[in-house]
Design a protein around this motif. Structure first.
Motif, PDB file in Angstrom:
ATOM      1  N   LEU A 279       9.351  31.575   2.968  1.00  7.04           N
ATOM      2  CA  LEU A 279       8.852  31.571   1.590  1.00  7.04           C
ATOM      3  C   LEU A 279       8.827  32.996   1.037  1.00  7.04           C
ATOM      4  N   GLN A 280       9.264  33.152  -0.208  1.00  8.62           N
ATOM      5  CA  GLN A 280       9.096  34.445  -0.880  1.00  8.62           C
ATOM      6  C   GLN A 280       8.845  34.179  -2.357  1.00  8.62           C
ATOM      7  N   GLN A 281       8.515  35.221  -3.050  1.00 10.70           N
ATOM      8  CA  GLN A 281       8.131  35.021  -4.446  1.00 10.70           C
ATOM      9  C   GLN A 281       9.356  34.681  -5.278  1.00 10.70           C
ATOM     10  N   PHE A 316       8.102  39.791   3.560  1.00 13.02           N
ATOM     11  CA  PHE A 316       7.699  38.388   3.348  1.00 13.02           C
ATOM     12  C   PHE A 316       7.549  37.676   4.699  1.00 13.02           C
ATOM     13  N   LEU A 320       4.310  35.827   5.243  1.00 11.76           N
ATOM     14  CA  LEU A 320       4.371  34.379   4.982  1.00 11.76           C
ATOM     15  C   LEU A 320       5.278  33.676   5.996  1.00 11.76           C
ATOM     16  N   ASN A 508       1.878  26.802  -5.746  1.00 12.69           N
ATOM     17  CA  ASN A 508       2.735  26.855  -4.566  1.00 12.69           C
ATOM     18  C   ASN A 508       2.020  26.053  -3.482  1.00 12.69           C
ATOM     19  N   TYR A 547       8.278  26.610  -5.308  1.00 16.53           N
ATOM     20  CA  TYR A 547       7.567  27.645  -6.088  1.00 16.53           C
ATOM     21  C   TYR A 547       7.146  27.104  -7.455  1.00 16.53           C
ATOM     22  N   CYS A 581       2.026  34.107  -3.107  1.00 16.84           N
ATOM     23  CA  CYS A 581       3.164  34.802  -2.528  1.00 16.84           C
ATOM     24  C   CYS A 581       2.966  36.321  -2.616  1.00 16.84           C
ATOM     25  N   GLN A 582       2.263  36.764  -3.683  1.00 14.82           N
ATOM     26  CA  GLN A 582       2.117  38.212  -3.859  1.00 14.82           C
ATOM     27  C   GLN A 582       0.728  38.594  -3.401  1.00 14.82           C
ATOM     28  N   CYS A 591      -3.591  34.421   2.622  1.00 10.67           N
ATOM     29  CA  CYS A 591      -2.879  34.034   1.401  1.00 10.67           C
ATOM     30  C   CYS A 591      -3.104  32.565   1.079  1.00 10.67           C
TER      31      CYS A 591
END
Length: 2025
Positions: A279-281, A316, A320, A508, A547, A581-582, A591
């Motif tokens: 997972l990433q933004q 990431f 995550l 998310n 997302y 994500c951030q 998170c």
């Protein structure tokens, strides 16, 4: 049995007494695929149902078998190597001598002058210059006849193959009812397996870890058909990114290869690969952007960018790493890959052999037979999933995932689009990259595999290699295979969430899924299977995140392993989180933001919960004790629970179980629960779903649940079939104590079993084998069923909690040997129908292990429970049990239930009786195996009540069969099945119960089965199948042989018969009676008697198409086959004893000779063999002495087929013959008995036999010889096709058919259409294979050379052995001759058979022995043969001579020896010797003339060898014999020289005929030989279809015979020599006899042939008439019969006269009907010029060619032939017909001139030759015309066009005995131009007249002629002719007459034109009016133009006639234009 004589008991021991340990009840360890059994981890305290299931999946199989069962059959498996031990037989037909490639010598044409006086007899060849062949040793060295016989006998017996049947094709499985296929061992279901290995997943840039998930989808069924397979190909570097989130990596998760299984192949199976990343933004498209824009090629430019991206990715991953996001997906249609990989593949043998393991048979057996639409094209898309070529697939289209379209429904829509247009319709972006997969079929399990539960599979890998995982299949449709291993998996599919209305920031979203055993967080169970590169089992998983999506779809699949013991506390817990994500500045590391919870209890009312759910979501925290309730029905709590969106269902999910413990079917669950309640250990009331059942209701509820069992769904019922049946059988046995009351559930349980059996049989989805048994039930009975455990008494219940080891009751076989036992079992009973080559096992340690077990069996005393099986009152009771002592046995209870059942239950129990019979047998066997410990005598094994029940059951079943046959003809097949199952029941009982009792049952059956109202064939057929099964019992021989009382046993016949006279009359009758099916025999040998009685009845029946006969014969045949190959019958004395059992069979066969089909060719099977011999011989060429056959008994061609047919018709009995293969089976049985029976006994029998019977026996032997003739390598009959392996494919097909329902036959037949196999079809196939989908693979072209060679080897040995058995028997008969009164007829009869055997294609081995026998005959009965059997001697000479020219050395040397002995022993009597000399000479002449592939160099060598014998024969040196022999051989040698010449002209028929003609002429002084050669010529002509010439040869032969007859006797009715024949042809006068002083007809040996008799004369003429008729010369037929009729009238042979007049009638009819349409010959003049032609130079011939032959045809033929002789450049064909000038020819070339000629008649002749026939018969003059001009050109203007006519006269008249005749005279005369014109005009006028006056006028024809006559533009037409010749009166008075004649011609011509124009007017149609006017106009114009010329007369011609003075006559002559021919040729 106690009364057996001592030698009998010894023999009985030999055949194998019933062994004491005949029964084997043994445990066979299950074959496991995994290294250990799959069992629950938490093994401890299981609930009873799970415990039972686990036990049932792990305990060994219990198999009951019998030690010797199928001994006879096992030998079939050894046939495979048969060809290695056989000796190769040499057959002349296969023999190729070494010097085969000698160049063909081109014919030299020198030395062939036709009129040369010398006969070509001067020997061109000195015999003595040759070296003789090896002589046969000891030819004359024997001292007495007995010694000679003994010597021959020993030689014959050496090197014989003991088993006839091993050489014979195995019995046809179609009738092999006695083969009860052993069901395959139950296995876990597996579809077609495909190994998919992930090789690479590559994108343009490589910056982060990627994860792949693969699964199969079936688009047709819209279904996911496999679980997910996870793999990743990440580098070490990327794995390290994820280190913090993966505590450890288990080896099993490193797999990159999965084995997928597909049960139902369809064209739309897609492999879908989904790719995820961490997972990433950002949205998916944002994350995919770098992948779309950057290129691998630009990596240099983008280096910094890539580093930056990599850094971000790492960040990431660290943070995550446990969450994933969707990224892309790809798909490929694997079925397309497979079909293309299959198409370009040649399946080689080695492949298919490997493919054997994954034979589709084991799974097809359980697939449903779908009637539904969607499976209708299953066959059409039959993908070869287990034999395709491994393929590598590269997928370059990777689609980007769409965040809003992730669900499986969306995926299936995409796939449907792709199928239509190859891309999804809504333009989805694709990510550049590629995925590489390897795909291959799984033939053998690869190493290091893991099952879907991650248990290692066998074979285990030695070293640490990457594992391969088996991927669980979710079949697209039901699979009917009972559970076989413990499997307990749960699959959870979260589907979608709906948070749209929720105002929080949750965007998310991920779900954490856990499996809890309680509510405390510590109760989480680590049962979730992990993905790739991580731990094997996890306690929690997270779903991938979309997302910023508030209502995400999920495609996750969570697989968990269910605990075996589930409680109400077990549940699935779902926790919902928002993932940020951030990282916010103020946030700490976490998170996850909790959103809420939901849960799902696993059990609902003790039942596993599966299906679709929609759960509400709890916010904040979980309430207490939540797990006991479902979230929807949670009771109110304090404080109240906070629900999201007020308790609405927001979370959709699906739960599916794959479990072999939880039935997931209400009926089954209820039944199991109640059964376990009975067993104690449960507390009442029992809870089932929502109801509670108190103890007093238990019985009622249990009964209901038992009744409703059969109404449960088919699939769950089948899956738990073994458990259900076990439970029901336990209920039948256990008297239940419920609430203090004893409840008997036996009856209701039995009814339930019956209804389950019925519903399984009736299901269209399930397969049945060829006996109609449902495969699942058969498997259950054979492998699974064991006696129900006796009930545990209440007080023992505690102690018995852990099941005691009941298994000590049976011997156990360790796992290692299980496979071997399976193999033994297979070998023992079923000769696997598809593969006769089951390999024989090597002895190994396993054998030792088995032996130990066997030897230990005696001491293996039972454990604590066995006592319960022993009737306590009889035997000591071991363990003190409180059980009542008279407890029932299972088999007794079962039999009782069958007897007392009623209504539908009874009907079905008997309909599917096979099930209950096999159940009874298996339970009885277990019972007996326990009693065996206590040596209970056989009779006391079973109680009398049980025997009564069995008797009742058998009687009811038999009655049932009869009822079906009488009332419901449609159900005959059903009756057959029941009949077979009853037979198998009695067959099994023979091994279990008292035999007398079983025979009593058989007798009852036979009495009941003779109902009057049923058609006889059906009854016989039923009884036959019944007996066939009983007789296949392994101890049948003991049952049949040794129940005889000593008094009746035949005394062993005396060893030597010749020493004593032929016994008393009673003795004689006793011997003969042995061969009859007497009452006494039937009593002594009960089963055999029954079977032979049926056979005898069947043979006498006229059944439809001989089905019953075939069945009967096959039954006997397969029985003898099993004796022959039985290891217990190896000793010859045992065999003799067994053969004695079948002596009555010999009697039956001899009586049935008339039924046998001895046509050996394939076409005419099954035709009635009545009718006259000619009718049945349309394919035998008429020359084949077939007519003479009737006259002379037996022509040269010895017993050919025609003779056999006439034999049949002489018997006058019209019978339907048996099909040829069936006859062959019957005969091979006869041969077997004859081979193995006691020789002395046979000899006595043949001596005592009445002559008529003996003749029948000899006839039977003749038929045997024909029937087993060797057919040569090319066509080797399917003698042993089955003995050689069929190709794998065919084998699978066959097996599949065997397992098909309704009996393979029925099913197949329906598909092919029509149940009736045409009778004559010889294929030994189960159905017409060419009509089914697959061609039989053993068609000729598919066989390898090696296979053909093996077949030829085996069939050669069979032919040799069969013929040797016949020869043995003939010797036996001959040696008994001295005792026989009518010895001459016996010797003659034997000789006839021997000669017939020489006619057939025989091996050298056989020939050597036959020649020995013939020599013995000559030595012993020489005079008798030479005096009485002159005819046969002639045949003998011919046959022996034929073998003297054999290329095989041994054949030749024996033939020479035989021929010499014939001469030597006939020498003692002068007339005999001269007759033999004559016969030998004629034989040679006949041989030379007829056989085209005759080898004279071998014959010459043989002549030299005979000479050597004569010179070396010491006794005869003082006699004239050597010189006589020498003279004879010189004669023979000169005949041979002629042959050599003939050989050269083999290709030039005319030349060949000239030569034969000359040879025949050379024998003018030796009428017998001339006759032979004339016949040879006739034969040759006939082969070339020159029937007329052939007839002429026979007319000449007849004239020759007539000449000699008229010398001998002077009868009015006989023809007066050849003069009588001149009406047929004037040429015949050549045959008028040479003067008496040269030859007197009464000299010995002259004119002694069979043709020199009245009958012979008639025979020749009749053949001639037949040939004339074939040639269309019907008038000649009449002339021939004019000679025959007086002879017949004198003989008063009115029958012959009637048929003759009938033939004449037909001939005259033909003349009338065919009229002008008949075609006679066409004639050509052929001239040869050039010295190359030798004698032919400057000779001219007239050639006669068939009716319509064009010049180019004959020209081409001669050109081809002679250019081969001389070379293309030497031969020149002269194209015109002008005279050839020798001076202008090139001397080094050869010239041929061919001209078309027409018969020529003078005017006076035309008066007699009126008909078309007369103008074409007896022709000696022919004419051709040559146009020329004075200037030398052939053609010119009208006034300079001359014509020359040439008339040729031949030496003989056509037709003659040759097709070309010399020209002996030539006349020519020229026509002047005006004469040419006259001839032309006359011809035109004639044509007009014919066209105008036809009976049926033809307008077209008329118009053509008219157009050519009056047409305006006709070039050189009539007008032009008139203008040239009639315009003015010629100046030369010599031409006046011609001028006038032409003028008159024109007058007639113009008149005829007028008539024609008028005629045409009446014929035309309206549209031709204009044309008619045009014609009329042209005609008028022509008439006007001609008028002035036609009216002008020449006045001189019309002066008054003055008588000319005499001297002027000469001048008139001089005026003629005829040139006297200058030279007459």
């Amino acid at each position: 049995m106690s009364q057996l004589r001592s030698e009998d008991s010894a023999l009985m021991h030999e055949v194998g007494d019933f062994p004491d340990d005949d029964l084997k009840v043994e445990q066979v360890e299950r074959e496991r695929r995994t290294i250990r059994h799959s069992v629950p981890e938490d093994g401890g305290d299981l609930d009873p149902h799970v415990r039972d299931c686990v036990k049932s999946y792990t305990q060994p199989w219990l198999v009951v078998s019998r030690r010797c069962q199928g001994d006879g059959w096992s030998a079939y498996s050894e046939r495979a190597g048969l060809h290695k031990v056989l000796q190769k037989q040499i057959f002349e037909s296969d023999f190729q001598p070494e010097n085969k490639d000698k160049p063909v010598k081109s014919p030299t044409l020198a030395g062939l002058s036709d009129d040369s006086g010398r006969t070509l007899t001067s020997s061109d060849f000195n015999l003595r210059s040759l070296a003789p062949d090896q002589r046969v040793e000891g030819l004359l060295a024997f001292s007495s006849h007995e010694e000679l016989d003994r010597f021959n006998q020993e030689a014959r017996q050496a090197k014989r193959h003991p088993e006839v049947f091993a050489l014979y094709p195995p019995p046809d499985e179609d009738d092999a009812v006695e083969i009860r296929p052993i069901p395959d061992c139950p296995k876990e279901h597996a579809g077609d397996r495909i190994l998919i290995r992930c090789q690479a997943i590559k994108f343009e840039i490589d910056i982060e870890p990627m994860f792949a998930t693969m699964a199969l989808y079936d688009l047709k069924e819209k279904k996911k058909i496999s679980e997910n397979f996870y793999c990743d190909l990440n580098s070490e570097q990327f794995r390290n990114f994820l280190k913090p989130h993966t505590p450890h990596v288990d080896h099993s998760t490193l797999s990159r290869s999965g084995i997928f299984s597909v049960t139902y192949t369809s064209s739309d199976i897609y492999l879908v690969i989904k790719i995820e990343k961490v997972l990433q933004q950002g949205e998916i498209s944002d994350c995919a952007d770098p992948y779309l824009t950057m290129r691998e090629s630009d990596s240099g430019k983008n280096k910094d960018k890539l580093e930056k991206l990599k850094g971000q990715a790492e960040a990431f991953c660290q943070r995550l790493g446990r969450y994933r996001m969707p990224f892309g997906w790809a798909t490929v249609n694997i079925m397309e890959v497979i079909s293309t990989a299959t198409l370009d593949r040649d399946v080689t043998d080695s492949d298919s052999a490997k493919g054997g393991k994954s034979s589709s048979m084991d799974r097809r057996a359980q697939l449903p037979r779908r009637n539904s639409e969607r499976f209708s094209n299953m066959e059409e898309a039959c993908y070869n999933v287990h034999t395709f070529k491994p393929a590598t697939i590269t997928i370059t289209t990777i689609f980007k995932q769409e965040g809003d379209r992730l669900s499986d429904e969306d995926l299936l829509k995409f796939l449907a689009d792709i199928k239509k247009t190859s891309t999804p319709q809504r333009r989805i972006k694709t990510i550049p990259g590629c995925i590489k997969l390897d795909m291959s079929p799984v033939l053998d399990m690869p190493q290091a595999c893991l099952s879907t539960e991650l248990i290692p599979l066998i074979p285990v890998a030695e070293k640490n290699v990457r594992p391969v995982k088996e991927v669980l299949e979710f079949p697209s449709s039901e699979v009917y295979v009972p559970h076989n291993i413990y499997r307990n998996l749960l699959f959870v599919y979260p589907q979608r969430l709906n948070f749209v209305n929720r105002l929080t920031s949750a965007r998310n979203i991920t779900i954490k899924i856990q499996f809890m055993s309680g509510e405390d967080p510590s109760c989480v169970l680590p049962v979730i299977f992990g993905k790739s590169s991580g731990p094997e089992l996890l306690s929690e998983v997270y779903t991938p995140i979309t997302y910023h999506n508030k209502s995400p779809d999920f495609y996750e699949e969570v697989k968990l392993s269910l605990p075996a013991r589930l409680t109400e506390r077990h549940h699935l817990l779902f926790t919902f989180y928002h993932i940020s994500c951030q990282q916010k500045q103020n946030q700490s590391g976490n998170c996850e933001t909790l959103i809420g919870y939901s849960w799902l209890p696993i059990l609902n009312c003790d039942r596993l919960q599966t299906g679709q759910f929609c759960l509400p979501i709890v916010l904040e925290r979980l309430p207490v004790n939540y797990s006991l309730h479902t979230p929807e029905k949670l009771p109110p709590q304090v404080p109240p629970v906070k629900w999201m969106e007020s308790h609405k269902g927001l979370f959709n999910l699906e739960v599916q179980a794959v479990s072999s413990v939880h039935p997931q079917d209400n009926h089954l669950e209820r039944f199991f629960t109640l059964c376990h309640a009975l067993e104690g250990g449960t507390t009442f009331p029992v809870r089932i779903r929502d109801e509670k059942i108190p103890e007093n209701k238990l019985e009622h509820e249990l009964k209901l649940s038992i009744i409703s069992l059969s109404s449960s769904n088919l699939e769950p019922l089948v899956l738990f079939l073994h458990r259900v049946l076990d439970k029901l059988f336990t209920l039948i046995m256990q008297p239940m104590v419920i609430a203090g009351q004893t409840a008997n559930l036996a009856q209701i349980a039995f009814e339930s079993v019956v209804s389950i059996v019925n519903s399984l049989h009736n299901s269209q989805e399930l397969y049945r084998d060829q006996l109609g048994r449902n495969i699942l039930l058969a498997t259950y009975l054979y492998w699974v069923f064991r006696l129900p455990d006796p009930p545990r008494d209440a007080q023992n219940a505690g102690s018995a909690g852990s099941a005691p080891s009941s298994d000590s009751r049976y011997m156990t076989i360790g796992p290692a040997t299980a496979a071997r036992v399976g193999c033994m079992l297979l070998q023992s009973r079923i000769r696997s129908s598809s593969n006769p080559d089951i390999p024989a096992q090597q002895a190994s340690d396993e054998d030792a292990e088995i032996n130990e077990i066997l030897s230990a069996k005696g001491h293996n005393y039972p454990g604590s429970r066995v006592s319960t099986y022993v009737e306590a009152n009889n035997y000591q009771n071991f363990a003190g049990s409180t059980r009542p002592s008279n407890r029932k046995q299972f088999h007794e209870e079962l039999a009782l239930q069958m007897v007392v059942s009623t209504g539908v239950c009874r009907e079905n129990a008997y309909k599917y009786a096979w099930f209950f019979f096999e159940l009874l047998v298996k339970s009885m066997a277990q019972h007996v195996s326990q009693l065996d410990r206590y040596n209970v005598p056989r009779r006391s094994r079973f109680s009398d009540r049980f025997k009564d029940d069995v008797t009742t059951i058998v009687s009811v079943v038999t009655a049932e069969i009869c009822t079906i046959l009488v009332k419901q003809q449609k159900e005959v097949e059903q009756a057959e099945k029941i009949n077979i199952s009853l037979a198998f029941f009695l067959y099994d009982l023979l091994s279990l119960m008292d035999r007398g009792f079983v025979f009593h049952l058989v007798r009852n059956y036979c009495n009941q089965m003779s109902a009057k109202s049923v058609s006889m064939p059906t009854l016989i057929s039923m009884r036959l199948e019944f007996l066939r099964i009983l007789c296949s019992h392994e101890h049948y021989l003991n049952l049949s042989l040794f129940f005889s009382s000593p008094a009746s046993a035949p005394a062993s016949p005396c060893p030597s018969i010749s020493s004593q006279s032929s016994g008393s009359y009673q003795e004689q009758q006793r011997i003969l009676a042995l061969f009859d099916l007497s009452q006494e025999f039937k009593q002594q040998h009960y089963l055999t008697g029954l079977l032979l009685t049926e056979l005898s009845a069947a043979l006498d029946m006229e059944s439809e198409g001989g089905k019953v006969q075939r069945k009967a014969i096959n039954a006997i045949y397969s029985l003898l086959c099993s004796h022959d190959l039985d290891d217990r019958c190896i000793k010859s004395e045992v065999r003799a004893k067994v053969a004695a059992l079948y002596l009555p069979l010999v009697g039956i066969i001899i009586e049935s000779t008339n039924y046998l089909d001895f046509t050996v060719c394939d076409t005419r099977a099954g035709k009635n063999k009545t009718g006259e011999s000619e009718d049945d011989l349309e394919n035998v060429p008429p020359i084949n002495q077939s007519v003479a056959m009737a006259i002379a008994g037996n022509p040269f061609n010895t017993l050919g087929r025609n003779v056999l047919i006439s034999m049949a018709s002489l018997q006058g009995k019209s019978v339907a013959t048996l099909a040829a293969d069936t006859s062959r089976h019957l005969l091979v049985c006869f041969l077997w008995v004859m081979k193995n029976a006691d020789r002395n006994l046979i000899q006595r029998w043949t001596v005592d036999m009445p002559p008529s019977q003996l003749n029948k026996l000899l006839e039977l032997l003749t038929i045997c010889v024909s029937c087993f003739e060797y057919r040569g390598k090319q066509s080797s009959d399917k003698v042993s096709t089955q003995a050689l392996q069929k190709s794998q494919q065919a084998k699978l097909q066959l097996e599949e058919a065997l397992l098909r329902g309704m009996g393979a036959r029925g099913e197949m037949m329906k598909r092919v259409g029509g149940m009736d196999r045409a009778v004559g079809q010889r294929e030994n196939l189960r159905w017409r294979k060419d009509l089914t989908q697959w061609r039989q693979t053993n068609d000729k072209q598919d066989k390898t050379k090696a296979e053909l060679d093996q077949e030829a080897l085996i069939s050669g040995n069979l032919a040799t052995e069969a013929n040797l058995i016949v020869l043995d028997l003939l010797e036996t008969i001959i040696q008994a001759v001295p005792l026989n009164e009518c010895k001459d007829s016996v010797v003659g009869g034997v000789l006839k058979v021997l000669l017939h055997s020489l006619t057939c294609n025989q091996s050298t081995t056989f020939l050597c022995h036959t020649f020995s026998t013939l020599r013995a005959l000559v030595v012993k009965f020489g005079d008798l043969l030479f005096e009485e059997e002159a005819e046969q001697c002639a045949d003998l000479c011919q046959k022996v001579l034929q073998y003297c020219s054999s290329p095989v050395d041994e054949n030749r040397s024996h033939a020479c020896a035989t021929l010499y002995l014939i001469m030597r022993y006939s020498y003692s009597n002068a007339s005999n010797f001269s007759r033999v000399k004559m016969q030998v000479t004629m034989s040679l002449a006949s041989l030379v003339g007829k056989s085209s592939d005759f080898q004279e160099e071998y014959l010459r060598r043989s002549l030299r060898t005979i000479l050597a014998y004569a010179e070396e024969d010491a006794e005869m040196q003082n006699t004239q014999l050597p010189s006589q022999v020498d003279e004879l051989l010189r004669n023979l040698n000169s005949i041979l020289s002629d042959t050599v010449k003939m050989r050269e002209f083999q290709e030039d028929p005319e030349m060949l005929m000239d030569l034969m003609y000359r040879i025949a002429k050379g024998y003018q002084t030796s009428p017998d030989l001339r006759l032979t050669w004339l016949q040879n010529m006739a034969e040759k002509h006939n082969n070339r279809k020159c029937y007329t010439e052939s007839a002429m040869c026979l007319v000449h032969a007849a004239a020759l015979v007539a000449e000699y007859l008229s010398m001998l006797e002077d009868h009015k009715y006989l023809p007066v020599g050849s003069v009588t024949f001149q009406n047929i042809s004037p040429n015949v006068l050549e045959e008028s006899a040479v003067s008496d002083d040269i030859l007197s007809p009464d000299e010995d040996g002259v004119c002694s042939g069979r043709y020199f008799t009245e009958s012979g004369l008639v025979g020749l003429l009749e053949q001639a008439a037949e040939l004339f008729s074939n040639g269309g010369l019907y008038e000649a037929v009449n002339e021939v019969y004019k000679i025959i009729i007086p002879i017949m009238e004198a003989r008063r042979d009115f029958r012959k006269l009637a048929s003759t007049h009938d033939k004449l009638h037909r001939a005259f009819d033909n003349i009338i009907q065919k009229g002008h349409k008949r075609m006679f010959g066409t004639y050509f003049r052929v001239g040869f010029y050039g010295t190359k032609f030798g004698d032919l130079d400057e000779r001219e011939f007239i050639y006669k060619e068939p009716g319509i032959t064009h010049l180019p045809e004959i020209s081409h033929r001669l050109e081809n032939f002679y250019s081969q002789c001389f070379g293309d450049d030497t031969l020149v064909m002269i194209k015109d017909s002008t005279p050839v000038d020798r001076k202008q020819l090139n001397p080094s070339k050869a010239y041929i001139q061919i001209t078309y000629v027409e018969p020529y008649f003078d005017d006076y002749e035309m008066k007699d030759r009126l008909t078309n026939f007369e103008k074409n018969f007896n022709l000696r003059r022919f004419m051709y015309t040559t146009p020329f001009t004075k200037s030398g050109r052939p053609r010119g203007e009208l006034n300079e066009q001359y014509k020359r006519k040439t008339i040729l006269t031949t030496m003989h008249a056509f037709p003659y005995v040759k097709t070309r005749i010399n020209v002996i005279q030539k006349e020519e005369f020229d026509l002047t131009p005006i004469e040419v014109a006259i001839e032309d005009m006359q011809k035109k006028t004639r044509e007009l007249a014919v066209a105008t006056h036809r009976e049926q006028p033809d307008a077209k024809m008329l118009q053509m002629v008219l157009q050519g006559s009056v047409g305006a533009t006709v070039n050189q037409g009539p007008l032009e002719v008139a203008q040239v010749f009639l315009n003015e009166i010629p100046a030369d008075p010599k031409l006046f007459r011609h001028h006038n004649k032409l003028r008159l011609c024109f007058k007639e011509f113009i008149m005829r034109c007028g008539e024609a124009v008028e005629k045409n007017k009446h014929l035309i149609t309206s549209d031709q009016k204009e044309y008619q006017q045009e014609l009329k106009k042209n005609y008028n114009r022509l008439r006007e133009s001609l008028r002035p010329m036609l009216e002008r007369k020449i006045p001189e011609l019309y002066k008054p006639i003055v008588r000319p003075r005499l001297e002027n006559r000469d001048s008139f002559k001089r005026l003629s234009f005829r040139r006297a021919p200058e030279e007459s040729s």
